[in-house]
Design a protein around this motif. Structure first.
Motif, PDB file in Angstrom:
ATOM      1  N   ARG A 395       4.075 -17.697  12.220  1.00  0.00           N
ATOM      2  CA  ARG A 395       2.899 -16.829  12.313  1.00  0.00           C
ATOM      3  C   ARG A 395       1.629 -17.622  12.532  1.00  0.00           C
ATOM      4  O   ARG A 395       0.618 -17.092  12.984  1.00  0.00           O
ATOM      5  CB  ARG A 395       2.778 -15.979  11.049  1.00  0.00           C
ATOM      6  CG  ARG A 395       2.619 -16.782   9.781  1.00  0.00           C
ATOM      7  CD  ARG A 395       2.569 -15.870   8.556  1.00  0.00           C
ATOM      8  NE  ARG A 395       2.466 -16.612   7.323  1.00  0.00           N
ATOM      9  CZ  ARG A 395       1.336 -17.083   6.832  1.00  0.00           C
ATOM     10  NH1 ARG A 395       0.204 -16.886   7.491  1.00  0.00           N
ATOM     11  NH2 ARG A 395       1.317 -17.752   5.694  1.00  0.00           N
ATOM     12  N   PHE A 396       1.614 -18.919  12.185  1.00  0.00           N
ATOM     13  CA  PHE A 396       0.393 -19.703  12.353  1.00  0.00           C
ATOM     14  C   PHE A 396       0.474 -20.709  13.497  1.00  0.00           C
ATOM     15  O   PHE A 396      -0.467 -21.471  13.728  1.00  0.00           O
ATOM     16  CB  PHE A 396       0.046 -20.450  11.054  1.00  0.00           C
ATOM     17  CG  PHE A 396       1.200 -21.196  10.448  1.00  0.00           C
ATOM     18  CD1 PHE A 396       1.541 -22.461  10.909  1.00  0.00           C
ATOM     19  CD2 PHE A 396       1.944 -20.619   9.438  1.00  0.00           C
ATOM     20  CE1 PHE A 396       2.588 -23.138  10.346  1.00  0.00           C
ATOM     21  CE2 PHE A 396       2.997 -21.306   8.874  1.00  0.00           C
ATOM     22  CZ  PHE A 396       3.330 -22.566   9.323  1.00  0.00           C
ATOM     23  N   GLY A 397       1.594 -20.735  14.251  1.00  0.00           N
ATOM     24  CA  GLY A 397       1.635 -21.642  15.383  1.00  0.00           C
ATOM     25  C   GLY A 397       3.036 -21.876  15.931  1.00  0.00           C
ATOM     26  O   GLY A 397       4.005 -21.258  15.476  1.00  0.00           O
ATOM     27  N   PRO A 411      -1.517 -24.642  17.310  1.00  0.00           N
ATOM     28  CA  PRO A 411      -2.015 -23.494  16.550  1.00  0.00           C
ATOM     29  C   PRO A 411      -1.961 -22.208  17.373  1.00  0.00           C
ATOM     30  O   PRO A 411      -2.178 -22.212  18.591  1.00  0.00           O
ATOM     31  CB  PRO A 411      -3.455 -23.872  16.216  1.00  0.00           C
ATOM     32  CG  PRO A 411      -3.499 -25.352  16.338  1.00  0.00           C
ATOM     33  CD  PRO A 411      -2.522 -25.701  17.419  1.00  0.00           C
ATOM     34  N   MET A 412      -1.696 -21.106  16.693  1.00  0.00           N
ATOM     35  CA  MET A 412      -1.610 -19.816  17.369  1.00  0.00           C
ATOM     36  C   MET A 412      -2.979 -19.403  17.931  1.00  0.00           C
ATOM     37  O   MET A 412      -3.031 -18.686  18.930  1.00  0.00           O
ATOM     38  CB  MET A 412      -1.090 -18.763  16.391  1.00  0.00           C
ATOM     39  CG  MET A 412      -0.639 -17.477  17.057  1.00  0.00           C
ATOM     40  SD  MET A 412       0.766 -17.738  18.185  1.00  0.00           S
ATOM     41  CE  MET A 412       2.070 -18.089  17.016  1.00  0.00           C
ATOM     42  N   SER A 413      -4.068 -19.897  17.308  1.00  0.00           N
ATOM     43  CA  SER A 413      -5.407 -19.548  17.796  1.00  0.00           C
ATOM     44  C   SER A 413      -5.698 -20.175  19.152  1.00  0.00           C
ATOM     45  O   SER A 413      -6.587 -19.708  19.880  1.00  0.00           O
ATOM     46  CB  SER A 413      -6.461 -20.005  16.779  1.00  0.00           C
ATOM     47  OG  SER A 413      -6.378 -21.408  16.570  1.00  0.00           O
ATOM     48  N   ALA A 414      -4.951 -21.231  19.493  1.00  0.00           N
ATOM     49  CA  ALA A 414      -5.178 -21.899  20.774  1.00  0.00           C
ATOM     50  C   ALA A 414      -4.210 -21.427  21.853  1.00  0.00           C
ATOM     51  O   ALA A 414      -4.323 -21.830  23.016  1.00  0.00           O
ATOM     52  CB  ALA A 414      -5.058 -23.416  20.596  1.00  0.00           C
ATOM     53  N   LYS A 416      -2.636 -18.954  24.516  1.00  0.00           N
ATOM     54  CA  LYS A 416      -3.029 -17.820  25.348  1.00  0.00           C
ATOM     55  C   LYS A 416      -1.785 -17.044  25.735  1.00  0.00           C
ATOM     56  O   LYS A 416      -0.876 -17.573  26.376  1.00  0.00           O
ATOM     57  CB  LYS A 416      -3.760 -18.311  26.600  1.00  0.00           C
ATOM     58  CG  LYS A 416      -5.090 -19.003  26.307  1.00  0.00           C
ATOM     59  CD  LYS A 416      -5.780 -19.448  27.577  1.00  0.00           C
ATOM     60  CE  LYS A 416      -7.107 -20.123  27.284  1.00  0.00           C
ATOM     61  NZ  LYS A 416      -7.802 -20.579  28.529  1.00  0.00           N
ATOM     62  N   SER A 454      -7.261 -28.428  27.953  1.00  0.00           N
ATOM     63  CA  SER A 454      -8.296 -28.147  26.942  1.00  0.00           C
ATOM     64  C   SER A 454      -9.311 -29.280  26.922  1.00  0.00           C
ATOM     65  O   SER A 454      -8.973 -30.458  27.078  1.00  0.00           O
ATOM     66  CB  SER A 454      -7.668 -27.999  25.557  1.00  0.00           C
ATOM     67  OG  SER A 454      -6.767 -26.913  25.539  1.00  0.00           O
TER      68      SER A 454
END
Length: 490
Positions: A395-397, A411-414, A416, A454
């Motif tokens: 869930r976090f990556g 990380p999941m926030s990075a 797309k 990135s």
């Protein structure tokens, strides 16, 4: 009225012998008086006759007859007091009791009487039985033992178990001058069990094995008869080190086994003690010798023996199992895969061997020959773009394996994702992707990853270089100031 007349007649019948005796004495007195008068002088008055002076007995008769007459007139008689029975009537019974002599015991019963008084056991052979108990032959005398006294707990075995066997008995009672002797086995059984239990405890202290026969096998272990009325339990986990399976597959009823006593527990109020046994304690410990043949990095081949919540165990050698953790499964496979079913043969690599902790860690992924964290190549530097394989998605990556033993986190926030897409479907385990190394933490063995392309601003490497320049600049300024101060004139 009839009852009263009957009572009067009964009373009169009781007094009839006494009245006859009194009347006879009165007649004799009258004859003696007449003879005296014939010889008496003339001026002497004659003695009163019986008719003139009625004796006291006559008054008693009249008084006895009075209630009957009053009853005939209709008057209620006074309550009659029952006189106590004369002591003379009780004398014949007492004399009869004293006349009865105690019958001596038969000579054949004397040994049993002595055993009863001393509470000593006697030996007897069961020669027959009936519904109530067993016939016992002892010292040429036939005795009897009730069925309920042949065992403790009122649970005798079938009669055929006792017939023609010799046991120790205690005399319970002797009846009919020794013609009937009753025996019991219960005190002898208790004594035998106490002696047997003392022997079991002594063997437990010196770790001496005991021998017994398997009487029954259940799903949780095997019960063993140790003799002397004692039994023990070999739990399923204590049957064998080298064999796995159900207890019924490892031992059979009637089999002679040898085991060590691990525990003797007797609770308050319980007649019997709980005895725990271990058969595998007598087998060689494979962790002391066999485990020496396995080393980290070696390949292994074994059979899956059982599953658990966090992985499954593989038998490497008899009594020696290793664990494959869920994190060490091949990428893209789970524990439910048919290749990992119980009984299947699998191959992999040994990650760790710890005999003291009785643990061997296994992996179905290739294990590096050396520690990759100690020899990170130049290709693994911050800002470098590398290829890896998706290991798993959380869930976090997304965990990406760069090489065996070297995994980084994206990380999941990075990440797309396409519109409406899911990370697990977009990045399935085993998919090869490109990533950029964002950070390296050697102390905690962590790699931070970022998507390719990135713009990494202020990486840890840049920050370290900046701090180094600051320290060098600060040091030079301090030295220059000190040198300038020395040059000043005093």
């Amino acid at each position: 009225m009839t009852l009263r007349l009957a009572h009067a007649e009964t009373r009169a019948a009781r007094l009839r012998p006494f009245l006859l005796l009194t009347m006879t004495e009165t007649n004799d007195q009258a004859l003696a008086q007449e003879a005296a008068e014939s010889n008496a002088p003339a001026d002497q008055e004659p003695a009163a006759t019986p008719e003139e002076t009625p004796p006291a007995e006559t008054e008693a008769i009249e008084a006895e007859a009075a209630p009957a007459e009053q009853a005939s007139d209709g008057a209620a008689p006074e309550e009659e007091q029952v006189e106590p029975e004369p002591e003379v009537a009780a004398a014949p019974e007492a004399e009869e009791e004293q006349a009865v002599e105690e019958v001596p015991l038969a000579a054949s019963a004397l040994p049993f009487a002595a055993a009863l008084e001393a509470k000593n056991p006697v030996e007897g052979k069961v020669i027959g039985w009936n519904k109530g108990g067993f016939h016992i032959a002892s010292d040429g005398v036939t005795a009897f033992c009730p069925r309920s006294l042949m065992e403790l707990g009122n649970r005798p075995k079938p009669p055929s178990h006792y017939v023609n066997n010799t046991y120790a008995f205690h005399v319970l009672e002797i009846k009919e001058a020794g013609r009937r002797i009753v025996l019991t086995r219960r005190p002898a059984i208790r004594s035998e069990r106490r002696q047997a239990l003392d022997g079991i405890r002594a063997k437990q202290e010196c770790r001496e094995p005991v021998t017994g026969k398997v009487t029954s096998v259940t799903e949780f272990g095997a019960f063993v008869d140790l003799g002397g009325g004692l039994g023990g339990l070999v739990h399923r986990t204590q049957i064998s080190r080298t064999r796995n399976g159900e207890p019924a597959d490892l031992v059979k009823v009637g089999q002679q086994v040898e085991a060590l006593v691990t525990k003797v527990e007797q609770k308050n109020g319980k007649r019997s003690a709980r005895i725990s046994l271990s058969m595998k304690a007598l087998e060689a410990d494979p962790w002391k010798e066999t485990a020496k043949g396995f080393s980290a990095g070696d390949e292994f081949k074994g059979k899956v023996v059982r599953h658990c919540e966090f992985g499954f165990f593989v038998e490497l050698a008899p009594g020696l199992d290793g664990l494959v953790h869920t994190s060490q499964l091949p990428i893209g496979k789970s524990m439910s895969h048919p290749a990992f079913a119980t009984g299947e043969e699998i191959e992999g690599w040994i990650v760790e061997v710890a005999p003291k902790r009785r643990r061997i860690a296994l992996s179905l992924r290739e294990v590096p020959a050396s520690d990759p964290w100690k020899d990170l190549g130049k290709q693994y530097v911050e800002g470098a773009e590398v290829e890896g394989k998706v290991e798993q998605v959380s869930r976090f990556g997304i965990f990406v394996e760069l090489e065996p033993g070297l995994t980084g986190l994206l990380p999941m926030s990075a990440v797309k994702l396409p519109e409406g897409g899911l990370a697990r479907r977009t990045y399935p385990p085993g998919r090869e992707i490109k990533v950029v190394i964002e950070s390296i933490d050697r102390k905690r063995r962590r790699l931070g990853l970022a998507p390719p392309g990135s713009q990494l601003v202020g990486t840890k490497t840049d920050y370290k270089k900046y701090r180094q320049r600051q320290r060098e600049s600060s040091g030079l300024n301090v030295m220059a100031a000190a040198f300038a101060k020395l040059q000043q004139p005093k």
